[in-house]
Design an enzyme around this catalytic site. Structure first.
Site, PDB file in Angstrom:
ATOM      1  N   HIS A   1     -11.481  -6.451  -8.620  1.00 24.41           N
ATOM      2  CA  HIS A   1     -10.235  -5.681  -8.691  1.00 24.41           C
ATOM      3  C   HIS A   1     -10.239  -4.798  -9.940  1.00 24.41           C
ATOM      4  O   HIS A   1     -10.176  -5.286 -11.065  1.00 24.41           O
ATOM      5  CB  HIS A   1      -9.005  -6.590  -8.713  1.00 24.41           C
ATOM      6  CG  HIS A   1      -7.734  -5.807  -8.787  1.00 24.41           C
ATOM      7  ND1 HIS A   1      -7.096  -5.314  -7.668  1.00 24.41           N
ATOM      8  CD2 HIS A   1      -7.005  -5.382  -9.853  1.00 24.41           C
ATOM      9  CE1 HIS A   1      -6.026  -4.631  -8.050  1.00 24.41           C
ATOM     10  NE2 HIS A   1      -5.951  -4.662  -9.375  1.00 24.41           N
TER      11      HIS A   1
ATOM     12  N   GLY B   1      -1.388  10.917  -6.253  1.00 22.63           N
ATOM     13  CA  GLY B   1      -1.229  10.417  -4.891  1.00 22.63           C
ATOM     14  C   GLY B   1      -1.822   9.059  -4.642  1.00 22.63           C
ATOM     15  O   GLY B   1      -1.977   8.646  -3.483  1.00 22.63           O
TER      16      GLY B   1
ATOM     17  N   ASP C   1     -10.342   4.112   7.131  1.00 24.82           N
ATOM     18  CA  ASP C   1      -8.948   4.288   6.718  1.00 24.82           C
ATOM     19  C   ASP C   1      -8.042   4.122   7.939  1.00 24.82           C
ATOM     20  O   ASP C   1      -8.336   4.598   9.037  1.00 24.82           O
ATOM     21  CB  ASP C   1      -8.758   5.667   6.087  1.00 24.82           C
ATOM     22  CG  ASP C   1      -7.476   5.754   5.274  1.00 24.82           C
ATOM     23  OD1 ASP C   1      -7.565   5.870   4.036  1.00 24.82           O
ATOM     24  OD2 ASP C   1      -6.373   5.720   5.872  1.00 24.82           O
TER      25      ASP C   1
ATOM     26  N   HIS D   1      -5.908  -0.304  -6.246  1.00 19.91           N
ATOM     27  CA  HIS D   1      -7.242  -0.925  -6.294  1.00 19.91           C
ATOM     28  C   HIS D   1      -8.198   0.243  -6.102  1.00 19.91           C
ATOM     29  O   HIS D   1      -8.117   0.953  -5.088  1.00 19.91           O
ATOM     30  CB  HIS D   1      -7.377  -1.978  -5.186  1.00 19.91           C
ATOM     31  CG  HIS D   1      -8.701  -2.697  -5.136  1.00 19.91           C
ATOM     32  ND1 HIS D   1      -8.821  -4.082  -5.174  1.00 19.91           N
ATOM     33  CD2 HIS D   1      -9.975  -2.228  -5.034  1.00 19.91           C
ATOM     34  CE1 HIS D   1     -10.099  -4.425  -5.104  1.00 19.91           C
ATOM     35  NE2 HIS D   1     -10.826  -3.307  -5.006  1.00 19.91           N
TER      36      HIS D   1
ATOM     37  N   THR E   1      -1.745   5.470  -3.851  1.00 17.48           N
ATOM     38  CA  THR E   1      -0.729   4.563  -3.302  1.00 17.48           C
ATOM     39  C   THR E   1      -1.168   3.107  -3.351  1.00 17.48           C
ATOM     40  O   THR E   1      -0.324   2.217  -3.341  1.00 17.48           O
ATOM     41  CB  THR E   1      -0.386   4.933  -1.847  1.00 17.48           C
ATOM     42  OG1 THR E   1      -1.570   4.880  -1.052  1.00 17.48           O
ATOM     43  CG2 THR E   1       0.212   6.334  -1.771  1.00 17.48           C
TER      44      THR E   1
ATOM     45  N   CYS F   1      -7.586  -6.236  -2.094  1.00 12.44           N
ATOM     46  CA  CYS F   1      -8.185  -7.561  -2.344  1.00 12.44           C
ATOM     47  C   CYS F   1      -8.003  -8.455  -1.118  1.00 12.44           C
ATOM     48  O   CYS F   1      -8.901  -9.223  -0.761  1.00 12.44           O
ATOM     49  CB  CYS F   1      -7.580  -8.207  -3.587  1.00 12.44           C
ATOM     50  SG  CYS F   1      -8.207  -7.546  -5.157  1.00 12.44           S
TER      51      CYS F   1
ATOM     52  N   HIS G   1     -10.549   3.015  -5.169  1.00 14.76           N
ATOM     53  CA  HIS G   1     -11.178   3.300  -3.881  1.00 14.76           C
ATOM     54  C   HIS G   1     -11.605   4.755  -3.825  1.00 14.76           C
ATOM     55  O   HIS G   1     -10.949   5.637  -4.374  1.00 14.76           O
ATOM     56  CB  HIS G   1     -10.244   2.974  -2.716  1.00 14.76           C
ATOM     57  CG  HIS G   1      -8.875   3.593  -2.814  1.00 14.76           C
ATOM     58  ND1 HIS G   1      -7.892   3.078  -3.613  1.00 14.76           N
ATOM     59  CD2 HIS G   1      -8.338   4.682  -2.211  1.00 14.76           C
ATOM     60  CE1 HIS G   1      -6.796   3.815  -3.499  1.00 14.76           C
ATOM     61  NE2 HIS G   1      -7.047   4.802  -2.664  1.00 14.76           N
TER      62      HIS G   1
HETATM   63  P1  5GP Z   1      -4.531   6.463  -1.832  1.00 13.43           P
HETATM   64  O1  5GP Z   1      -3.286   7.127  -1.315  1.00 13.43           O
HETATM   65  O2  5GP Z   1      -4.196   5.290  -2.729  1.00 13.43           O
HETATM   66  O3  5GP Z   1      -5.526   7.402  -2.446  1.00 13.43           O
HETATM   67  O4  5GP Z   1      -5.285   5.896  -0.565  1.00 13.43           O
HETATM   68  C1  5GP Z   1      -4.915   4.706   0.065  1.00 13.43           C
HETATM   69  C2  5GP Z   1      -5.455   4.772   1.462  1.00 13.43           C
HETATM   70  O5  5GP Z   1      -5.408   3.480   2.004  1.00 13.43           O
HETATM   71  C3  5GP Z   1      -4.662   5.690   2.394  1.00 13.43           C
HETATM   72  O6  5GP Z   1      -5.515   6.694   2.916  1.00 13.43           O
HETATM   73  C4  5GP Z   1      -4.149   4.742   3.480  1.00 13.43           C
HETATM   74  O7  5GP Z   1      -4.151   5.314   4.771  1.00 13.43           O
HETATM   75  C5  5GP Z   1      -5.107   3.584   3.370  1.00 13.43           C
HETATM   76  N1  5GP Z   1      -4.522   2.312   3.755  1.00 13.43           N
HETATM   77  C6  5GP Z   1      -3.318   1.813   3.372  1.00 13.43           C
HETATM   78  N2  5GP Z   1      -3.116   0.599   3.903  1.00 13.43           N
HETATM   79  C7  5GP Z   1      -4.214   0.329   4.661  1.00 13.43           C
HETATM   80  C8  5GP Z   1      -4.588  -0.794   5.469  1.00 13.43           C
HETATM   81  O8  5GP Z   1      -3.879  -1.793   5.609  1.00 13.43           O
HETATM   82  N3  5GP Z   1      -5.788  -0.712   6.101  1.00 13.43           N
HETATM   83  C9  5GP Z   1      -6.608   0.373   5.955  1.00 13.43           C
HETATM   84  N4  5GP Z   1      -7.767   0.367   6.620  1.00 13.43           N
HETATM   85  N5  5GP Z   1      -6.294   1.440   5.202  1.00 13.43           N
HETATM   86  C10 5GP Z   1      -5.106   1.416   4.552  1.00 13.43           C
HETATM   87 ZN    ZN Z   2      -7.367  -5.489  -5.627  1.00 13.39          ZN
END
Ligand code: 5GP
Ligand code: ZN
Length: 111
Positions: free
Chosen positions: A46, A91, A30, A96, A93, A7, A98
């Site tokens: 959100h 996995g 990413d 929100h 992290t 957000c 995505h």
């Molecule tokens: P998840 O692990 O939730 O499926 O994916 C989260 C993704 O967000 C990860 O691939 C991580 O590299 C990316 N990510 C985390 N923090 C940031 C950030 O501050 N900026 C960007 N562009 N990507 C982020």
């Molecule tokens: Zn959010």
């Protein structure tokens, strides 16, 4: 949501490498790419995870997929993997919703 990282990215409070934006969704690269092409598409509303998709908000998910196709066509990417991690064990992290879009290298299965 005030304490949500994505957000804050949508609001411009945290910088990001924008790929696409419209009224409904935002796409950005990413920060830790796992493939030569690795961007995320997120709804501006959100939604914490895939587990919170309902008949009331599912149109934004369809829109995200339309946007993925549009971006990939514009990038000239013909083969790609769309990933959603739902919940801690899968996995996720960032809480929100995505969609990861990965391309530019061979993908293995199972992931
Ligand atoms: P998840 O692990 O939730 O499926 O994916 C989260 C993704 O967000 C990860 O691939 C991580 O590299 C990316 N990510 C985390 N923090 C940031 C950030 O501050 N900026 C960007 N562009 N990507 C982020
Ligand atoms: Zn959010």
């Amino acid at each position: 949501m005030s304490d949500c990282l994505f957000c804050k990215i949508i609001a411009g409070e945290i910088p990001s490498s924008k790929v696409y934006e419209d009224d409904v969704c935002y796409a950005f690269n990413d920060i830790d790419p796992q493939a030569p092409t690795h961007f995320l598409v997120i709804p501006k509303a959100h939604i914490a995870s895939c587990g919170e998709i309902t008949p009331e908000n599912s149109a934004v998910v369809a829109h995200c997929f339309e946007v993925i196709v549009k971006i990939c066509k514009e990038l000239g990417v013909e083969s790609y993997r769309i990933v959603n991690n739902c919940g801690d064990q899968a996995g996720q992290t960032v809480k929100h919703l995505h969609f990861h879009v990965l391309a530019g290298r061979d993908m293995t299965w199972p992931p």
